[in-house]
Design a protein around this motif. Structure first.
Motif, PDB file in Angstrom:
ATOM      1  N   LEU A 198      -3.351   0.756   2.660  1.00 33.46           N
ATOM      2  CA  LEU A 198      -4.682   1.160   2.222  1.00 33.46           C
ATOM      3  C   LEU A 198      -5.793   0.327   2.836  1.00 33.46           C
ATOM      4  O   LEU A 198      -6.971   0.684   2.727  1.00 33.46           O
ATOM      5  N   SER A 199      -5.432  -0.770   3.490  1.00 38.04           N
ATOM      6  CA  SER A 199      -6.452  -1.669   4.040  1.00 38.04           C
ATOM      7  C   SER A 199      -7.087  -1.112   5.307  1.00 38.04           C
ATOM      8  O   SER A 199      -8.215  -1.459   5.650  1.00 38.04           O
ATOM      9  N   SER A 214      -5.032   4.186  -4.039  1.00 35.93           N
ATOM     10  CA  SER A 214      -6.078   3.177  -4.230  1.00 35.93           C
ATOM     11  C   SER A 214      -6.438   3.040  -5.703  1.00 35.93           C
ATOM     12  O   SER A 214      -6.651   1.929  -6.210  1.00 35.93           O
ATOM     13  N   LYS A 215      -6.495   4.165  -6.393  1.00 36.84           N
ATOM     14  CA  LYS A 215      -6.791   4.128  -7.829  1.00 36.84           C
ATOM     15  C   LYS A 215      -5.684   3.398  -8.579  1.00 36.84           C
ATOM     16  O   LYS A 215      -5.951   2.607  -9.490  1.00 36.84           O
TER      17      LYS A 215
END
Length: 307
Positions: A198-199, A214-215
């Motif tokens: 996710l980065s 991400s959530k």
């Protein structure tokens, strides 16, 4: 040891092979009828304990696969496998304890913890809607459980070529590897295992699903994300998720990204019966890894400590 949530984990998985043996004959050889005379109700006792536990908590199905060495508790002198970060998602130790206690009352010193674990994983798959597969028994329990051994577990950052090579070193084909990975249809992954995706922009990850991940991670590294939409049911939805670029781990999604394994994923996504059949064969094959027989091991009186 385990590979993620493989039942055996799955899913549980021993990647250092110190022995590979099977045969229906001989005092110490593995056999489908190993306990027929010495403890004839062994399989039923394990099945009853597993079914009771899963009726109370269906999420345990994904946690019941592991090698017998991961049952050993840490001591002041030794940090055991179960306390490795790679194994922190494992649960269900009390199910094995309960089965072992009942077996010790019925036939003391006969049924190994390693065999109980193997039978429990099989029963968890069946209870969750997966295929039934029978496995030979007669394993003995090892006397080593060290945290450093878990460095050999497959990482969630491995690509398909690396997974094929690692599994191939122990006699598994690419198809075996993909079928075993399908055990991720059960259970969840922790954010710490996939947050690296996710980065930066990951082209193998669906943008909408990336927002979902991400959530999940907004709640911290220990937050959990199901591998597919039916986390307590053994089915082929995991492979459908890969087709939608919604694999949770990089090592999941790489099976669809790679041309070497994409066809296998597509086959399993379209034909659940084919996945079930190949999974059965691969799990029997896995059950023969790192087998200790005769004087190479022991039958623990208590699964949490060496005799």
């Amino acid at each position: 040891m385990v590979m993620g949530n493989l039942i055996g984990m799955v899913l549980v998985m021993e990647v250092i092979v110190s022995g590979f043996s099977y045969g229906p004959y001989g005092v110490d050889a593995l056999s489908m009828q190993y306990y027929m005379m010495s403890c004839p109700f062994a399989k039923q006792i394990v099945t009853n304990n597993v079914n009771r536990a899963l009726q109370a908590d269906p999420t345990l199905a994904a946690a019941l696969g592991c090698d017998g060495s991961v049952l050993i508790d840490s001591t002041k002198e030794n940090t055991a496998e179960k306390d490795s970060p790679a194994n922190l998602s494992l649960r269900g130790y009390e199910v094995i304890d309960d089965a072992k206690e009942e077996l010790e009352q019925q036939c003391p010193g006969v049924v190994s913890c390693a065999d109980i674990v193997a039978m429990a994983a099989r029963d968890a798959v069946l209870w969750s809607g997966g295929p039934y597969y029978d496995i030979p028994n007669g394993r003995k329990d090892g006397s080593r459980s060290k945290i450093q051994d878990t460095i050999n577990l497959p990482s969630p950052s491995l690509n398909a070529s690396e997974l094929i090579r690692m599994f191939g070193q122990h006699g598994f084909t690419a198809q075996d590897m993909v079928a075993l990975s399908g055990a991720h249809t059960l259970g969840v992954a922790r954010c710490s295992s996939f947050k690296s995706r996710l980065s930066t922009v990951d082209p193998t990850l669906d943008s909408s699903f990336a927002k979902t991940l991400s959530k999940t991670c907004s709640a911290g590294d220990d937050a959990e994300q199901p591998f597919d939409a039916t986390k307590n049911t053994f089915d082929n939805f995991y492979f459908n998720a890969l087709q939608r670029k919604s694999g949770v781990l990089f090592s999941d999604q790489t099976l669809y990204t790679s041309p070497r394994t994409r066809g296998i994923v597509n086959g399993y996504a379209m034909n659940q019966a084919m996945f079930f059949f190949d999974f059965q064969q691969a799990m029997v094959k896995m059950s023969l890894l790192d087998v200790k027989e005769g004087t190479k091991g022991e039958v623990r009186e208590n699964c949490r400590k060496i005799n």
